[in-house]
Design a protein around this motif. Structure first.
Motif, PDB file in Angstrom:
ATOM      1  N   ALA A  87      -2.100 -14.795  35.545  1.00 60.41           N
ATOM      2  CA  ALA A  87      -2.838 -13.561  35.851  1.00 60.41           C
ATOM      3  C   ALA A  87      -3.947 -13.762  36.884  1.00 60.41           C
ATOM      4  O   ALA A  87      -4.353 -12.813  37.546  1.00 60.41           O
ATOM      5  N   PHE A  88      -4.466 -14.974  37.017  1.00 63.85           N
ATOM      6  CA  PHE A  88      -5.521 -15.229  38.007  1.00 63.85           C
ATOM      7  C   PHE A  88      -4.947 -15.655  39.369  1.00 63.85           C
ATOM      8  O   PHE A  88      -5.689 -15.835  40.324  1.00 63.85           O
ATOM      9  N   ASP A  89      -3.637 -15.885  39.439  1.00 63.58           N
ATOM     10  CA  ASP A  89      -3.068 -16.552  40.612  1.00 63.58           C
ATOM     11  C   ASP A  89      -2.959 -15.636  41.836  1.00 63.58           C
ATOM     12  O   ASP A  89      -3.060 -14.420  41.733  1.00 63.58           O
ATOM     13  N   LEU A  90      -2.725 -16.282  42.962  1.00 63.23           N
ATOM     14  CA  LEU A  90      -2.435 -15.584  44.215  1.00 63.23           C
ATOM     15  C   LEU A  90      -1.019 -15.968  44.632  1.00 63.23           C
ATOM     16  O   LEU A  90      -0.589 -17.095  44.416  1.00 63.23           O
ATOM     17  N   ALA A  91      -0.324 -15.025  45.263  1.00 59.44           N
ATOM     18  CA  ALA A  91       1.027 -15.338  45.725  1.00 59.44           C
ATOM     19  C   ALA A  91       0.942 -16.211  46.975  1.00 59.44           C
ATOM     20  O   ALA A  91      -0.081 -16.256  47.644  1.00 59.44           O
ATOM     21  N   GLY A  92       2.048 -16.900  47.291  1.00 64.01           N
ATOM     22  CA  GLY A  92       2.078 -17.650  48.537  1.00 64.01           C
ATOM     23  C   GLY A  92       2.452 -19.094  48.326  1.00 64.01           C
ATOM     24  O   GLY A  92       2.545 -19.562  47.194  1.00 64.01           O
ATOM     25  N   PRO A  93       2.659 -19.800  49.443  1.00 65.38           N
ATOM     26  CA  PRO A  93       3.155 -21.171  49.368  1.00 65.38           C
ATOM     27  C   PRO A  93       2.063 -22.228  49.186  1.00 65.38           C
ATOM     28  O   PRO A  93       2.369 -23.416  49.187  1.00 65.38           O
TER      29      PRO A  93
END
Lengths: 390, 400
Positions: free
Chosen positions: A234-240
């Motif tokens: 829930a705290f994360d950000l999308a992306g590589p």
């Protein structure tokens, strides 16, 4: 002359949070009197120890946390000790405690009464869940506070729901965070007291300090602007973005903007795989498949690279790639050396060692370490006789 | 209109922010929560990305609102000479400047410490950078997880015998900000006592290293540091264990007595006298078995109920709280951690309050400002510009 010269602080704390708070003040020149039980602060019994042998003057942890302080032993388990403490209270500007709620009252310093009995005193009490902690939160460690705060559940990023959430870095990160906010509040209170001559009672809850460090997401969640959930991500950000293995360790790469992607293209010489990604995909078309594909190529490339060199090349192009540093890297860092982050301190038992310093360089009042941590009770007579710091 | 005095220890202090994203604004937020008047200098030409990224209305941007409550906003275009002059005039009437623009940006704009000092000799000037403002690597930039990686934090988080996984990606900005706020407040106190201002140069990387300071001492004393999952050299058990419904519980036995109490709480009193677990060295030597026994007991239980049960037996335990748990945590609500703010449009909005409770706290009442919401206050009341001059600045695009 540093910023807090002339202030006298009584440190009743015996944990890492309170001792770190006291260190933050002592390294700016405050006279911090550490009150220790006759057998010494419990942090003296925590490692690392010189040559692996426990002993009151052999703890590296105690040595680090108690630079510049004075040590006086006092048995607060008897009436004499409590009476002596009362006399000391009249001679200090601030008190730091980090015992369980209720302890201060038993030591004759009820936080609810102190405004009347010692109106000019700044009293700061640090505890895992605050002075009003309910019964079911009375027992806590840094680990349980980290998990009560939300950071644990969401660490690591991209968590596998089948594996346990992780503790933070090191043994005491929650304590350091809490000690920092405590020191901030104490100094702010002293600032106002210069004009008002009035003290303050400050109640620092470690859980709350840590939760407030997530304000960017947590405030959005409590406001209903971002979904709160039972998801580990829930705290994360999308992306590589992430940590990748290199030839000599690990590197962290961050990519969120077209400029990062363009810089990577330049760095890699515009390889075929990058040409298959649409324009501005990081912003507009960041699908899990593309992230996985991108990470696969990043992993293959970085495995052949050396972390510090590849970071320097990437940074020159505007790509936010950095080495994942270990202790040895930090000690060897030219930047740390330039800023003199590490400070050599000589200790009678531990000898000469580099201690981590502070993250702020200050033009007028640089913090400094003048004295190693005190031998247990080294200043008892001076302190009880009412003497000033040498 | 003059903002009302909200009280608090930093009442009467005026702070000007030239900040972006999270770490810089977090400094201003802490100072505002302590009672300071904090003015963000903003401009349509260089908006904070949190006002616009993925947002329809820059005045109702949730990320921006999270870290900028209780602040004021004035529009000044610092890319125009006249804008720079206005900022210097404002700084002449302020106590502190906080900036976290790209390395060297403030100097290029003509707002470096040497220049600002001419306008306000006793200014407390707080400069924030990933690596600080000077030095061989100061040109490098990064976001929060880069700070954690560089500072030694990321490498210390991970499962045993696996590559490091690092902290959650959100960690680092706010800690960096808290360190800067502490140094800034120390400098305010020094200035109040001596009349002397100063330049403070804060490094995000070093703020991270400070969160594992004792580990560096351990390294110097010959300890080998590696990611160790949830283990702890001084305690066993010490871990996070599965519960029902995908929940997790964290628990630690701080002493042999706590371990015996845990065995009792698990209704397996024989474990308390089991030689494999008799003392810390024995439990460390059999830690995997220990973890398996505890995991088997927790797996059938509700995390919150198990934590409460263990607490009644004197054991340090807490549910590993999800974001839903956090926003509904009754203790955080009881302590006033969540606050209701009045938004500029008159509506109300919940936010995260200060980490502390203290006597004679500052009132925290107002949500993050609309862009330029306080132009009139800053231009007229602080800078003393008449209506005609304000119109001219607006028309010239200086106050845009």
């Amino acid at each position: 002359m540093s910023a807090l010269n002339g202030f006298r602080v009584l440190e009743l704390a015996e944990g890492v949070a309170g001792e770190y708070c006291g260190k933050l003040l002592a390294d700016f020149g405050a006279e911090v009197i550490k009150i220790e039980a006759p057998d010494g602060s419990p942090t003296r019994r925590l490692g690392p120890f010189a040559d692996g042998e426990p002993g009151p003057e052999r703890s590296g942890l105690f040595a680090y946390l108690n630079t510049n302080k004075r040590s006086a032993t006092l048995d607060l388990g008897n009436a004499n000790g409590v009476a002596t403490l009362q006399r000391l209270l009249d001679r200090v500007d601030a008190v730091i405690d980090d015992h369980a709620p209720g302890w201060l009252t038993s030591a004759g310093l009820d936080p609810l009464q102190v405004g009347t009995t010692h109106p000019a005193l700044v009293l700061c009490a640090i505890s895992p869940h605050g002075q009003d902690a309910p019964e079911e939160r009375r027992h806590a460690t840094d680990l349980t506070v980290f998990h009560a705060s939300g950071w644990g559940f969401h660490t690591p990023t991209g968590a596998d729901p089948a594996r346990p959430p992780l503790n933070g870095a090191g043994r005491f990160l929650p304590s350091y965070e809490a000690g920092l906010d405590a020191a901030l509040c104490i100094v702010a209170a002293l600032f106002e007291r210069e004009q008002s001559a009035r003290g303050r009672v400050i109640d620092i809850a470690m859980q709350q300090v840590l939760a407030s460090r997530a304000d960017y997401v947590l405030a959005q969640m409590v406001a209903g602007d971002m979904e709160a959930s039972t998801s580990r991500t829930a705290f994360d950000l999308a992306g590589p973005a992430g940590i990748f293995r290199c030839a000599d360790g690990y590197a962290y790469i961050w990519m969120s903007a077209p400029a990062h992607w363009d810089a990577l293209r330049t760095l890699l010489g515009d390889p075929a795989w990058m040409q298959t990604f649409p324009e501005r995909w990081l912003e507009r078309a960041c699908t899990p498949e593309r992230v996985a594909e991108c990470r696969k190529h990043l992993a293959a490339w970085l495995a052949t690279q050396h972390k510090a060199q590849v970071a320097a090349e990437a940074q020159a192009l505007g790509l936010t790639l950095v080495p994942v540093n270990d202790a040895e890297d930090l000690l060897a860092s030219p930047q740390q050396a330039f800023r003199r982050y590490f400070v050599e301190v000589w200790h009678p038992v531990l000898g000469r060692m580099p201690y981590p310093g502070v993250p702020y360089r200050m033009s007028a009042t640089p913090p400094r370490i003048d004295r190693a941590a005190p031998v247990l009770g080294a200043h008892t007579q001076d302190v009880l006789a009412g003497g000033d710091a040498a | 209109m003059m903002p009302r005095d909200r009280g608090g220890p930093l009442a009467g202090v005026r702070v000007v922010e030239l900040t972006k994203v999270w770490a810089g604004p977090y400094v201003g937020k802490l100072l505002a929560y302590l009672g300071a008047e904090v003015i963000r200098v903003e401009s349509l030409g260089s908006l904070d990305v949190t006002r616009v990224y993925g947002v329809d209305d820059m005045n109702n941007a949730p990320g921006f609102q999270s870290v900028n409550p209780q602040k004021l906003s004035v529009q000044i275009d610092m890319k125009q000479p006249e804008g720079v002059k206005l900022i210097l005039d404002l700084l002449a009437k302020s106590d502190m400047l906080v900036e976290n623009l790209r390395p060297g940006a403030v100097r290029r704009l003509g707002l470096g410490y040497d220049v600002v000092k001419q306008s306000r000799p006793d200014i407390v000037y707080v400069s924030m950078g990933m690596y600080g403002s000077e030095g061989p690597l100061a040109y490098q930039t990064g976001y929060a997880p880069c700070f954690a990686a560089l500072g030694g934090v990321s490498g210390r988080v991970g499962y045993e015998n696996e590559p490091p996984s690092g902290m959650n990606v959100r960690y680092a900005d706010s800690t960096f900000g808290a360190a800067a706020a502490y140094a800034a407040t120390v400098a305010l106190l020094h200035r109040r006592r001596s009349g002397q201002g100063q330049f403070i140069d804060v490094s995000a990387v070093e703020s991270m290293t400070s969160m594992i300071g004792d580990e560096l001492v351990g390294h110097a004393m010959g300890q080998v540091l590696r990611a160790d999952g949830n283990r702890h050299p001084d305690m066993a058990p010490h871990g996070v264990y599965p519960c029902r419904d995908g929940e997790w519980i964290s628990l630690a036995a701080t002493t042999d007595a706590a371990w015996a109490a845990l065995a009792g709480a698990m209704e397996q009193p024989a474990l308390a006298t089991d030689a494999r677990f008799a003392d810390l060295p024995a439990r460390k030597a059999h830690e995997s078995e220990l973890d398996a026994l505890i995991g088997a007991w927790t797996a059938r239980r509700d995390a919150a109920q198990a934590a409460a049960w263990l607490q009644r037996h004197g054991i340090a335990a807490a549910k590993s709280q999800s974001s839903v748990d956090l926003v509904s945590d009754p203790h955080l609500w009881a302590r006033g951690f969540y606050r209701e703010l009045r938004q500029p449009d008159g509506s109300s909005k919940l936010t995260v309050g200060p980490s502390w409770k203290m006597t004679r706290e500052a009132a925290i009442e107002d949500g993050a400002p609309h862009l330029g919401q306080h132009n009139a206050y800053v231009f007229a009341e602080i800078l003393g510009l008449d209506a005609e001059e304000q119109s001219r600045l607006a028309a010239a695009g200086v106050a845009r």
